[in-house]
Design an enzyme around this catalytic site. Structure first.
Site, short mmCIF file in Angstrom:
data_model
loop_
_atom_site.label_atom_id
_atom_site.label_comp_id
_atom_site.label_asym_id
_atom_site.label_seq_id
_atom_site.Cartn_x
_atom_site.Cartn_y
_atom_site.Cartn_z
N ARG A 33 0.82 -1.21 0.00
CA ARG A 33 0.00 0.00 0.00
C ARG A 33 0.86 1.26 0.00
NH1 ARG A 33 -3.87 -1.61 4.91
NH2 ARG A 33 -1.84 -2.40 5.59
N ASN A 84 -5.97 -3.80 1.65
CA ASN A 84 -5.78 -5.23 1.84
C ASN A 84 -7.14 -5.92 1.95
OD1 ASN A 84 -3.03 -4.91 1.87
ND2 ASN A 84 -2.83 -5.05 4.09
#
Length: 380
Positions: A308, A326
């Site tokens: 990320r 996620n």
């Protein structure tokens, strides 16, 4: 003005032709060699960087292992940024300060891995330190500390800062490259050594690992805009084939002369471009520039490895919007908005991490999100 160590002699030849023909600009930016050589454009010192490079290229304080061992810098900082401009081949700070052209240099912040830009006002000590930082190559240079900033070579984070100038509002840009058309940068073979030398700066290491991806993206963007007539590019007609720390005065002269001859050949076209008389109509390329939004799902080693964070860094560097998060099954989903080319560049930057392993990707086009202004991470 791109860097490239002694390939920068090409740039010196180009800007000398500019000065001899009265070509001026409202602003300029230099990276690495483009900064330390390009500053002579604002000080109006035709021939100065060629002169001092030929005079001192064999001096042990100027690009030698002796200098590295004695001073910690391949190019001794005191010699290059004090003795040389203050005494041996004086830099004209008065003219530099009085010339109205804005001059910027870029250097990479080792703590963030991002390029910081400094506007040089008077060519004095602070400006000189920024130029030094911009040209300080990793491993063979000490980190340059200016205020709270710790800096190294600007080319690591932004090799060809066209986007920076566009964001400053400059809309008729001339780009001087030191590599020929078709050149593609590969991953640096010295990365293992750089990882050790910069182990305390993980974001800098990450920037180094992705430099070739960033560079190739910038070149692709330049070629696209050049084809549309939106910018004017001056580049060597072929590879310059000069060592980064060449000690041969004849080689330095040869590369400088290529810069001069290239600029002279393009001089009339350059003047027409600067006067708004483009031979090619500037038009939108619908296939390359169309904004799209894609939904991705990534499988593999993609959680717990900074996916990320890497996605946010990539999107920010390319000006893309969207989000990443996620999923419970160990995958990562992402929506990202921009041109197809920019989105692919972002994926390349993410996948280039040494910890991330993307084994399978699902992708589909989805409707655009209007008025979206940033890219963020969602946490469950």
């Amino acid at each position: 003005m791109e860097g490239g160590a002694m390939r920068g002699m090409f740039t010196c030849g180009v800007i000398d032709v500019f000065m001899e023909n009265g070509i001026t600009f409202d602003g300029a930016v230099g990276i690495s060699a483009g900064a330390v050589f390009g500053c002579n454009y604002k000080s109006k010192q035709i021939g100065r960087p060629l002169r001092y490079n030929k005079t001192y290229c064999k001096d042990k304080r100027y690009g030698s292992i002796v200098s590295l061992l004695k001073s910690g810098d391949l190019y001794d900082a005191k010699f290059c940024y004090e003795d040389l401009p203050d005494e041996l081949d004086v830099f004209d700070t008065k003219t530099f300060k009085e010339d109205p052209m804005e001059f910027y240099v870029g250097a990479t912040d080792v703590k963030t891995g991002k390029c910081l830009f400094h506007k040089c006002e008077d060519g004095g000590k602070e400006d000189t330190q920024w130029m030094r930082a911009s040209a300080s190559m990793p491993v063979v240079s000490r980190i340059v500390k200016i205020g709270n900033n710790e800096l190294l070579d600007g080319g690591i984070a932004d090799s060809i800062p066209l986007k920076f100038m566009e964001e400053k509002g400059y809309d008729r840009n001339v780009v001087i490259l030191t590599q020929p058309k078709g050149y593609k940068k590969s991953k640096n073979k010295l990365l293992p050594l750089m990882r050790i030398a910069l182990k305390d700066y993980p974001l800098m290491v990450d920037a180094l690992e992705k430099r070739h991806v960033m560079y190739n993206h910038e070149v692709a963007d330049i070629e696209k805009k050049e084809a549309r007539g939106a910018i004017f590019v001056i580049r060597p007609p072929q590879a310059l084939n000069i060592g980064r720390t060449s000690k041969d005065p004849e080689e330095l002269q040869r590369v400088y002369d290529i810069g001069r001859s290239t600029a002279l050949r393009q001089l009339d076209a350059l003047k027409a471009f600067l006067n708004g008389e483009e031979n090619r109509q500037i038009k939108e390329d619908k296939d390359m520039d169309q904004i799209v939004r894609r939904h991705f799902r990534f499988y593999g080693t993609v959680q717990g490895v900074g996916f990320r964070f890497q996605a946010m860094m990539a999107a920010e560097s390319l000006g893309l919007t969207g989000w990443v998060k996620n999923e419970n099954d160990g995958s990562v989903t992402m929506e990202i908005q921009g041109s197809e080319e920019e989105i692919q560049s972002a994926i390349d930057l993410i996948a280039n991490s040494r910890f991330i392993r993307i084994e399978r990707t699902e992708s589909e086009l989805i409707p655009l999100v209007e008025h979206e202004s940033s890219f963020g991470a969602e946490y469950w």
